[in-house]
Design a protein around this motif. Sequence first.
Motif, PDB file in Angstrom:
ATOM      1  N   SER A  52       0.849  -1.183   0.000  1.00 34.94           N
ATOM      2  CA  SER A  52       0.000   0.000   0.000  1.00 34.94           C
ATOM      3  C   SER A  52       0.888   1.238   0.000  1.00 34.94           C
ATOM      4  CB  SER A  52      -0.898   0.009   1.241  1.00 34.94           C
ATOM      5  OG  SER A  52      -1.625   1.214   1.310  1.00 34.94           O
ATOM      6  N   PRO A  53       0.713   2.138  -0.988  1.00 38.53           N
ATOM      7  CA  PRO A  53       1.622   3.294  -1.066  1.00 38.53           C
ATOM      8  C   PRO A  53       1.695   4.121   0.208  1.00 38.53           C
ATOM      9  CG  PRO A  53       0.340   3.105  -3.077  1.00 38.53           C
ATOM     10  CD  PRO A  53      -0.228   2.098  -2.113  1.00 38.53           C
ATOM     11  N   VAL A  54       0.557   4.319   0.879  1.00 39.02           N
ATOM     12  CA  VAL A  54       0.597   5.147   2.081  1.00 39.02           C
ATOM     13  C   VAL A  54       1.392   4.463   3.185  1.00 39.02           C
ATOM     14  CG1 VAL A  54      -1.558   4.288   3.127  1.00 39.02           C
ATOM     15  CG2 VAL A  54      -0.801   6.635   3.570  1.00 39.02           C
ATOM     16  N   ILE A  55       1.316   3.121   3.269  1.00 44.85           N
ATOM     17  CA  ILE A  55       2.122   2.399   4.253  1.00 44.85           C
ATOM     18  C   ILE A  55       3.580   2.449   3.865  1.00 44.85           C
ATOM     19  CG2 ILE A  55       2.585   0.127   5.243  1.00 44.85           C
ATOM     20  CD1 ILE A  55      -0.385  -0.465   5.063  1.00 44.85           C
ATOM     21  N   ALA A  56       3.860   2.259   2.560  1.00 37.01           N
ATOM     22  CA  ALA A  56       5.249   2.305   2.100  1.00 37.01           C
ATOM     23  C   ALA A  56       5.862   3.672   2.325  1.00 37.01           C
ATOM     24  CB  ALA A  56       5.309   1.922   0.620  1.00 37.01           C
ATOM     25  N   VAL A  57       5.088   4.729   2.070  1.00 38.37           N
ATOM     26  CA  VAL A  57       5.604   6.079   2.316  1.00 38.37           C
ATOM     27  C   VAL A  57       5.856   6.285   3.804  1.00 38.37           C
ATOM     28  CG1 VAL A  57       4.997   8.530   2.261  1.00 38.37           C
ATOM     29  CG2 VAL A  57       4.603   7.107   0.252  1.00 38.37           C
TER      30      VAL A  57
END
Length: 510
Positions: free
Chosen positions: A41-46
């Motif tokens: 998930s991009p928000v988790i990765a960020v």
Amino acid sequence: MDTNEEPRLSRLAAALVGVASVVAAVAVGHLVAGFVHPTASPVIAVGNSVRDLTPPSVTEWAIANLGDAKKALVFVGVGVALLVFGVVAGLLSRRRPWPGMALAALLGLAGLVSVLDQPSVPAAGVLAPLGSLVAGVAVFHWLHTTASRTTGTAPSRRRFLFTSAGVVVGAGVFGAAGELLAGRVDASSSRAAVGDLTPRVPAPPIPPGADFASVGTPRFLTSNRDFYRVDTALVSVPQVRAEDWLLRVHGLVDGTRTYTFADIRDRPLVERTITMTCVSNEVGGPYVSTANFVGVPLRDLLAEAGVRAGADQLFSTSVDGWTAGTPVDAVMDPNRGGLLAIGMNGEPLPLEHGFPARMVVPGLYGFVSATKWVVDMELTTFDARESYWRKRDWAVKAPIKTQSRIDVPRGFATVPAGTVTIAGIAWAQTIGIAKVEVRVDGGPWRTAELATEVNSQTWRMWRIGVDLGPGQHKAEVRATDRRGKTQVADRVPPIPDGATGWHSTDFTVT
């Protein structure tokens, strides 16, 4: 007036276009990640990238002062930044959608880079940020076009608002669906199915008098619920089923070995009583706990692989990509008794403490010895590889320092005049505590009564009664280990290799 001039969105409409597009992008990325891998998930990765790129001094302050709240703050910060980004993208696109679409694409690329930077994400994980990128650009163009076609009448404005609201609601549904999909790996049921873990070699029973809990010290064994927890997991802890877990032992070995959970469970299990300590523990801090761990000796697993000459580091990796470097001589020391643990206090490891398996090596701070959710162990050298915290200039080998703590009276407590009981804990893992001394108001040091010793790998409780009259008082404590080394008075912060100094408490006698 130029009648061919493109319509200009109001500031509110432009901001709404940008925010709704960001929300849609995040939701689509989270949904796709639910199918491929939760941490894609991009928000988790960020959020993970923010965690990894945060200056060490800030990280150290957050660990010492914020506890698990620091994880929520990271996501709050990322969320606020995304909303601000959306507003800016919208305001820059009041006449044409291209600036906002370009910024949406840039945001998607940032998510892609963050996902690629996470070692635990599989190759298919790139689909999540790519989906986020496409959704962000497409929704921005669609909403901007819809807003631009309004005539300024009430029905037109309502149409745009309903469309935007529909995007936000749809995003909420997509995000919730992604969360449900991410939770489809049922590690809790897998843990429950493990059943009883009966060690062939149980730990000796805790003897009577091992703690002074009746006067305010902790109980000798810390419950799983109360056992301290420090890790880098930003959202839910890794969900790994026992039946899916594999451990690979490789590197400077005679032969690579791979173990399943069944391989480990079917071996003769041993139980050991061990006190663990986090290097982030301030003087008098809470990050120290004791449990009965069940597992197999780490040295046996390494011996089966055949450790080659020159290997001085066991480089272990968690399923979420976190790494630790443990001195090989500590792992191979039969008197230290390092474990690959699968059980804790009579039950399988709790999810938050590393289920299905974790490392526990006594006498070393957790950041070099206690990898949770461990899936890889490489025999290598300290020169060849740097672990997660070593890259941030923390210590290399990090043996635990002798420390002591006052648990009662607590700071600023009020107690009755007469004989005041001062009590607490001390630890010097692998060496043992020989003596604890207490002084009040700068007076002479007095030797405290020690609780029954369990073993040299665990903490030891102490207490002393002191006759005190009414007024303000200050108690200080210091411990001496079995090598004759007494705690130094100088206060040193925990990072990079553990705090030093005497713990003290101020209290009032009435």
